[in-house]
Design an enzyme around this catalytic site. Structure first.
Site, PDB file in Angstrom:
ATOM      1  CB  VAL A  68      41.142  39.636  37.382  1.00  0.00           C
ATOM      2  CG1 VAL A  68      40.486  38.943  36.192  1.00  0.00           C
ATOM      3  CG2 VAL A  68      40.161  39.773  38.525  1.00  0.00           C
ATOM      4  CB  ALA A 113      46.867  40.446  34.876  1.00  0.00           C
ATOM      5  CE  LYS A 114      44.555  48.077  35.658  1.00  0.00           C
ATOM      6  NZ  LYS A 114      45.204  48.720  34.528  1.00  0.00           N
ATOM      7  N   GLY A 115      44.858  44.204  39.087  1.00  0.00           N
ATOM      8  CA  GLY A 115      44.675  43.937  40.515  1.00  0.00           C
ATOM      9  C   GLY A 115      44.064  45.138  41.189  1.00  0.00           C
TER      10      GLY A 115
END
Ligand code: NAD
Length: 424
Positions: A68, A113-115
């Site tokens: 994201v 962001a992050k995953g």
């Protein structure tokens, strides 16, 4: 594929809603433009990928992964990748937005962001994790990039996974691209000081807050929940500044010593016992729920989300909470904390030392030059102290708690950037 959101966990606040509730309060106080509000309330991009991986038994298993990007208006988006069985999209969305606010609070040129990948890394072999990491990288190859989106480790990942990600990305580009990830091993272009950076930032924030509250570190006590990377370093560096750490905890339990825990010894024990404190003899075992509400001056939650909630907040006795973990305090607990007059150095400020030194890693990679540990620490401490002062000044100016002030500082910077860049 039809994406189905997992059922919410009973009693657990939705982390995205929890983040948005604070964002809404700050936007209101700041008088944020409605258009900018609408842009910022949703992520710029959300990607869900299906990742087939050949397991050691020869069977193919399909994992679900996310990335994201909340915002890339300040620069390339930046954020870790979490490997966990219960990671879910709303959690990744909240963490991505937190990264935007965190980078803006410390004034570094990144978006958030992050995953995540739904998997249990502790029940997988190194080979399986490597294949999973490489396949995830490939499925997001057009998303990642030193100028687009820069991953880093989060829960369940570390330098090893970042090395695989960098290698896989570099192969597709035909050149070694160190700056595509941070949190790499030192030999692959990692930065000195990155390992301890988040814990060091927690200590710097704690010292700055104690100074504002007129607390003498040498006469103060603290407990630290979580004894992993952030908690152990925060405890060690705070103890070095004179704070007596009476209690610590990890998944194995909570440990208490009236005379103060010997943090160096506890770290040594943990390193020799698979990263856990189980069996540590330098302290008495205590109920982990009581650790958070113990009679100390400073509480450092540095483990997981949602540990300070409406169920325990009224019993908290500390004067100061410094949030090492992301989202340790649920939104509903905020008002009681404020009523009790407890100062909170919020996660987006207190644990931003990590992303600050990640930024230094990226800068060094792009310069092709390595800084000394002293340079890294001095610059990180300056950035953390300046960020603390900005947030403290905003809390005075708007007469709001530090958490809302941190959101105000962050949202203001992002909103100004939108205003100057325009384009919609
Ligand atoms: P870690 O995996 O190294 O350590 C986590 C620690 O918490 C371990 O000691 C674990 O045993 C303990 N723990 C887990 N559940 C617990 C519970 N219910 N009660 C008590 N202890 C528990 O992780 P970390 O890197 O130290 O991250 C901790 C938190 O800090 C996370 O919220 C993470 O998102 C956040 N954070 C980490 C960094 C970083 O640079 N590592 C940066 C910013 C924020």
């Amino acid at each position: 594929m039809l994406y189905k959101e997992p059922a919410p966990i009973k009693d657990r606040e939705n982390p995205f809603e929890s983040m948005m509730s604070r964002f809404n309060v700050a936007a209101e106080v700041l008088g944020l433009d409605e258009e900018v509000y609408n842009v910022l309330k949703s992520p710029t991009r959300q990607v869900i990928v299906n990742i087939p991986v050949t397991m050691d038994d020869g069977k193919v298993r399909v994992f679900e992964g996310f990335r994201v990007m909340h915002s890339n208006i300040l620069g390339p988006s930046k954020g870790g990748i979490r490997y966990a069985p219960d990671v879910f999209l709303d959690e990744v969305k909240a963490l991505a937005a937190w990264m935007t606010w965190k980078c803006a609070v410390v004034d570094i040129p990144y978006g958030g962001a992050k995953g995540g990948i739904i998997c249990d890394p502790y029940s997988m072999s190194a080979g399986e994790i490597e294949r999973l990491t490489r396949a995830y990288t490939n499925s997001l190859i057009d998303i990642f990039g030193p100028d687009r989106d820069i991953p880093a480790p989060d829960m369940g990942t570390g330098p090893r996974e970042m090395a695989w990600l960098m290698d896989e990305y570099s192969k597709t580009r035909g050149s070694t691209e160190h700056a595509v990830v941070t949190g790499k091993p030192l030999v692959l272009g990692g930065s000195l000081g990155r390992v301890e950076a988040t814990g060091r930032g927690v200590m710097v924030s704690a010292m700055a807050a104690m100074d504002k509250l007129g607390m003498d570190p040498n006469k103060s006590t603290a407990v630290v929940q979580g004894f992993g990377n952030v908690g152990a370093w925060a405890a060690k560096l705070m103890a070095e500044r004179g704070v007596k750490i009476l209690g610590i905890s990890d998944v194995s339990g909570a440990y208490w010593n009236d005379n103060g825990i010997d943090i160096e010894a506890a770290i040594e024990f943990k390193n020799e016992h698979n990263g856990r404190l189980e069996g540590y003899k330098g302290a008495e075992l205590m109920d982990p729920n009581e650790l958070l509400t113990a009679k100390v001056d400073v509480l450092v939650p540095a483990a997981v989300e949602d540990v300070i909630t409406i169920h325990n907040v009224d019993k908290i006795q500390a004067r100061l909470i410094v949030e090492g973990a992301n989202g340790p305090t649920s939104y509903k607990a905020d008002s009681i904390i404020n009523e009790k007059g407890i100062m909170v150095v919020p996660d987006i400020l207190a644990n931003s030392g990590g992303v600050t030194v990640s930024y230094f890693e990226w800068v060094q990679n792009r310069m092709g030059f390595k800084w000394t540990l002293q340079r890294v620490n001095e610059r990180a401490e300056r950035i953390m102290n300046e960020a603390f002062e900005r947030v403290y000044a905003a809390s005075q100016k708007y007469n709001v708690p530090m958490r809302i002030a941190a959101y105000i500082v962050a949202i203001d910077k992002v909103a100004m950037t939108y205003k100057y860049r325009g384009g919609f």
